[in-house]
Write a protein that holds these residues in place. Structure first.
Motif, PDB file in Angstrom:
ATOM      1  N   VAL A 375      57.429  47.674  22.339  1.00 34.01           N
ATOM      2  CA  VAL A 375      56.990  47.483  20.695  1.00 34.01           C
ATOM      3  C   VAL A 375      55.682  49.148  21.537  1.00 34.01           C
ATOM      4  O   VAL A 375      55.350  48.819  22.088  1.00 34.01           O
ATOM      5  CB  VAL A 375      55.984  46.506  20.802  1.00 34.01           C
ATOM      6  CG1 VAL A 375      54.575  46.125  19.770  1.00 34.01           C
ATOM      7  CG2 VAL A 375      57.433  45.637  20.282  1.00 34.01           C
ATOM      8  N   GLY A 376      56.098  49.614  20.281  1.00 29.07           N
ATOM      9  CA  GLY A 376      55.200  50.571  20.073  1.00 29.07           C
ATOM     10  C   GLY A 376      54.908  52.032  20.513  1.00 29.07           C
ATOM     11  O   GLY A 376      54.683  53.317  21.038  1.00 29.07           O
ATOM     12  N   GLN A 377      56.415  52.413  21.388  1.00 27.69           N
ATOM     13  CA  GLN A 377      56.812  53.129  21.548  1.00 27.69           C
ATOM     14  C   GLN A 377      58.101  53.303  22.140  1.00 27.69           C
ATOM     15  O   GLN A 377      58.578  53.353  22.625  1.00 27.69           O
ATOM     16  CB  GLN A 377      56.533  52.363  23.586  1.00 27.69           C
ATOM     17  CG  GLN A 377      54.700  52.434  23.913  1.00 27.69           C
ATOM     18  CD  GLN A 377      54.680  51.915  25.175  1.00 27.69           C
ATOM     19  OE1 GLN A 377      55.427  52.411  26.515  1.00 27.69           O
ATOM     20  NE2 GLN A 377      54.327  50.863  25.725  1.00 27.69           N
ATOM     21  N   VAL A 378      58.237  52.995  20.651  1.00 29.83           N
ATOM     22  CA  VAL A 378      60.513  53.728  21.015  1.00 29.83           C
ATOM     23  C   VAL A 378      60.089  54.924  20.309  1.00 29.83           C
ATOM     24  O   VAL A 378      59.427  55.332  19.821  1.00 29.83           O
ATOM     25  CB  VAL A 378      60.750  53.196  19.151  1.00 29.83           C
ATOM     26  CG1 VAL A 378      61.684  53.091  18.644  1.00 29.83           C
ATOM     27  CG2 VAL A 378      60.035  51.695  19.651  1.00 29.83           C
ATOM     28  N   PRO A 379      61.226  55.514  20.842  1.00 31.77           N
ATOM     29  CA  PRO A 379      60.999  56.886  21.001  1.00 31.77           C
ATOM     30  C   PRO A 379      61.828  57.592  20.037  1.00 31.77           C
ATOM     31  O   PRO A 379      62.615  56.769  18.911  1.00 31.77           O
ATOM     32  CB  PRO A 379      62.145  57.485  22.393  1.00 31.77           C
ATOM     33  CG  PRO A 379      62.840  55.650  22.417  1.00 31.77           C
ATOM     34  CD  PRO A 379      61.807  54.767  22.151  1.00 31.77           C
ATOM     35  N   GLY A 380      61.221  58.823  19.397  1.00 33.86           N
ATOM     36  CA  GLY A 380      61.685  59.065  18.004  1.00 33.86           C
ATOM     37  C   GLY A 380      63.578  60.076  18.510  1.00 33.86           C
ATOM     38  O   GLY A 380      63.976  60.268  19.436  1.00 33.86           O
ATOM     39  N   TRP A 381      63.479  60.759  17.399  1.00 33.86           N
ATOM     40  CA  TRP A 381      65.566  61.508  16.982  1.00 33.86           C
ATOM     41  C   TRP A 381      64.710  62.568  17.503  1.00 33.86           C
ATOM     42  O   TRP A 381      63.622  63.335  16.889  1.00 33.86           O
ATOM     43  CB  TRP A 381      65.264  61.194  15.813  1.00 33.86           C
ATOM     44  CG  TRP A 381      66.691  61.307  15.287  1.00 33.86           C
ATOM     45  CD1 TRP A 381      66.921  63.107  15.768  1.00 33.86           C
ATOM     46  CD2 TRP A 381      68.135  61.596  16.008  1.00 33.86           C
ATOM     47  NE1 TRP A 381      68.384  63.327  14.801  1.00 33.86           N
ATOM     48  CE2 TRP A 381      68.950  62.718  15.232  1.00 33.86           C
ATOM     49  CE3 TRP A 381      68.166  60.477  16.479  1.00 33.86           C
ATOM     50  CZ2 TRP A 381      70.571  62.131  15.191  1.00 33.86           C
ATOM     51  CZ3 TRP A 381      69.694  59.950  16.001  1.00 33.86           C
ATOM     52  CH2 TRP A 381      70.585  61.332  15.600  1.00 33.86           C
ATOM     53  N   ASP A 382      65.924  63.685  18.452  1.00 27.55           N
ATOM     54  CA  ASP A 382      65.591  65.315  18.276  1.00 27.55           C
ATOM     55  C   ASP A 382      67.423  64.591  18.230  1.00 27.55           C
ATOM     56  O   ASP A 382      68.344  64.110  18.502  1.00 27.55           O
ATOM     57  CB  ASP A 382      65.024  65.538  19.690  1.00 27.55           C
ATOM     58  CG  ASP A 382      65.875  65.636  20.937  1.00 27.55           C
ATOM     59  OD1 ASP A 382      67.065  66.126  20.780  1.00 27.55           O
ATOM     60  OD2 ASP A 382      65.683  65.030  21.411  1.00 27.55           O
ATOM     61  N   ASN A 383      67.838  66.283  18.028  1.00 25.56           N
ATOM     62  CA  ASN A 383      69.637  66.081  17.387  1.00 25.56           C
ATOM     63  C   ASN A 383      69.957  66.761  18.818  1.00 25.56           C
ATOM     64  O   ASN A 383      70.891  66.119  18.690  1.00 25.56           O
ATOM     65  CB  ASN A 383      69.023  67.929  16.856  1.00 25.56           C
ATOM     66  CG  ASN A 383      68.860  67.742  15.085  1.00 25.56           C
ATOM     67  OD1 ASN A 383      69.356  66.896  14.713  1.00 25.56           O
ATOM     68  ND2 ASN A 383      68.132  68.549  14.727  1.00 25.56           N
ATOM     69  N   ASN A 384      69.683  66.926  19.749  1.00 29.03           N
ATOM     70  CA  ASN A 384      70.746  66.537  21.338  1.00 29.03           C
ATOM     71  C   ASN A 384      70.694  64.917  21.394  1.00 29.03           C
ATOM     72  O   ASN A 384      72.100  65.212  22.497  1.00 29.03           O
ATOM     73  CB  ASN A 384      69.570  67.411  22.433  1.00 29.03           C
ATOM     74  CG  ASN A 384      69.213  68.910  22.603  1.00 29.03           C
ATOM     75  OD1 ASN A 384      70.360  69.164  21.647  1.00 29.03           O
ATOM     76  ND2 ASN A 384      68.424  68.731  22.702  1.00 29.03           N
ATOM     77  N   ILE A 385      69.899  63.833  21.172  1.00 33.29           N
ATOM     78  CA  ILE A 385      70.619  62.873  21.481  1.00 33.29           C
ATOM     79  C   ILE A 385      71.325  62.447  21.041  1.00 33.29           C
ATOM     80  O   ILE A 385      72.856  61.572  21.761  1.00 33.29           O
ATOM     81  CB  ILE A 385      69.378  61.609  20.663  1.00 33.29           C
ATOM     82  CG1 ILE A 385      68.175  61.778  21.757  1.00 33.29           C
ATOM     83  CG2 ILE A 385      70.278  60.439  20.589  1.00 33.29           C
ATOM     84  CD1 ILE A 385      67.471  61.203  20.942  1.00 33.29           C
TER      85      ILE A 385
END
Ligand SMILES: [Zn+2]
Length: 466
Positions: A375-385
């Motif tokens: 909770v509160g620490q969900v990683p964001g997106w980057d195009n390499n994922i």
């Protein structure tokens, strides 16, 4: 505890009112998004590079996915399933101390002149009301029906059967199913086992063929089979269509959630989709938010959009749709509401972990790790994922430049206050994945992970993986 008993006539009236209210709610949602200036132009398909028209004109398919057509009578519960699948509790009650006996000393396995009602089903009315249904075709021989309830732990009956109420039979074979609404004392997620015993006019009329019981809960999930038939197709080796296969997964998921006692609503139950006066391409692009907003129509507790993933053209130097198994990792993308909701993140993390395990076990992936999110620490997106080889699966949250949900389908769920997620089960750009889909078992394997994750998130099973 307050109990509400409804006659069949009253139930029919209430259902009619309910349907009218549903239509009103539906209208409200359509109104909310009818103005084009209010609607996001973002689409969900950024990573899914194949955007083709319907493939029905391209000759015979090597494999026809079964169309998913729910039983109209039980809608919105989803597909009709065999009673032996319903009777999760019955199968295990003999192994559980206390189960099978009511508190007043009667056994639920039958007393003189009493037999089990049959055709049991359920529907989540609200977070504090569970509807129990059973067949009315025994009404002419029955004086009354008595409804029993017991606790359920890890989807297995536990503790004593408690008598909830006795409802008189109307003596007539006809009309809708008999119904009883169990009013709960609070709204926290809960599963119960239910059984109904009939008191016969003539005890010798029937001999009971066993006690039918069901598990039912106060949870309802909105399932969105991604896209529509014909969208995101792969021609050539192992033909595949994401918009068709997502519907197959949805049907399998609905059956499994039903066995957990969870009710389902669907954004579509056939090859096409229509919401709020829009259809197909419109609901896969400019008006895709309506799919997420649809979760509010039945007051769902969770929105889940079912997808399979792809990659950039010719990623890693491989042909676009001949990617190695090492690219195949599940992604569960949660909406901004779910980022701060422990229940929703438990669902997302459990689905992801079980998908990693399932894909590896099915020899469809080399990936064995999944990165859960807190909770509160969900990683964001980057195009390499998305396109990387040999990376773990993960729970993540993709935001736009305004800090809102990037994907319109998730933004729609956020706007109606419902935690939601897109599940990218695996990469259909991997030939082995498409082959497994053609063979017929893959939808069930993925639906196992989805259903278990949802059950785990709402506390109905206690281990995060199976
Ligand atoms: Zn998709």
């Amino acid at each position: 505890m307050k109990k509400v008993i409804l006659s069949i006539t009253a139930l029919a009236l209430i259902l009619t009112i309910f349907l009218v209210i549903m239509k009103m709610e539906y209208g409200k949602i359509a109104d909310k998004t009818g103005g084009k200036t209010q609607v996001s132009a973002e689409t969900e398909t950024t990573n899914e590079s194949v955007e083709e028209a319907d493939d029905s004109s391209k000759g015979p398919q090597p494999h026809q996915y079964p169309e998913y057509t729910p039983d109209q009578v039980t809608k919105p519960e989803g597909p009709a399933i065999a009673t032996d699948e319903l009777a999760v509790l019955a199968a295990s009650e003999n192994d559980t101390a206390g189960a099978g006996e009511s508190t007043d000393g009667e056994t639920l396995s039958g007393t003189a002149g009493m037999v089990s009602a049959h055709g049991l089903d359920f529907y989540r009315v609200s977070r504090n009301q569970i509807g129990i249904l059973w067949s009315e075709d025994t009404d002419p021989e029955v004086v009354s029906y008595t409804i029993y309830r017991c606790s359920v732990v890890n989807n297995v009956g536990a503790g004593d059967w408690v008598k909830l109420a006795t409802v008189n039979s109307d003596g007539v074979n006809g009309g809708s199913k008999n119904a009883y609404i169990d009013v709960l004392s609070d709204t926290k997620p809960v599963q119960y086992g239910y059984g109904v015993l009939a008191t016969l006019k003539d005890g010798s009329t029937y001999t009971s063929a066993g006690i039918e019981t069901i598990v039912a809960s106060n949870i309802r999930v909105c399932i969105d089979p991604g896209h529509f038939a014909g969208r995101n197709t792969v021609d050539g080796q192992y033909r595949y269509c994401e918009g068709k296969f997502s519907l197959v997964i949805a049907g399998e998921l609905g059956k499994r959630l039903h066995a957990y006692g969870i009710s389902c609503s669907y954004t579509r139950t056939g090859p096409t989709i229509a919401i709020g006066g829009y259809a197909n391409e419109e609901l896969d692009g400019y008006h895709i938010k309506l799919r997420g907003q649809y979760a509010a129509v039945d007051g769902c507790d969770l929105f889940i959009s079912l997808h399979t993933n792809s990659n950039q053209d010719n990623a890693h130097g491989y042909p676009t749709f001949s990617q190695p198994k090492s690219i195949n990792h599940p992604l569960v993308i949660v909406n901004t509401l779910a980022c701060n909701n422990q229940t929703a993140l438990n669902v997302a993390n459990s689905i992801g972990i079980n998908l990693v395990n399932a894909n590896y076990k099915a020899n469809l992936s080399t990936v064995t790790n999944y990165a859960s999110a807190a909770v509160g620490q969900v990683p964001g997106w980057d195009n390499n994922i998305n396109d990387s080889l040999n990376v773990n699966g993960m729970t993540l949250c993709r935001l736009n430049n305004s800090g809102k949900d990037y994907y319109g389908v998730l933004k729609g769920a956020t706007e109606v206050g419902i935690p939601g997620m897109i599940v990218e089960h695996g990469f259909h750009s991997v030939p082995e994945v498409r082959y497994a889909a053609m063979q017929g078992g893959l939808a069930g394997i993925w639906a196992d992970a989805d259903a278990y994750g949802i059950a785990y998130g709402f506390g109905f099973v206690d281990k995060i993986s199976y």
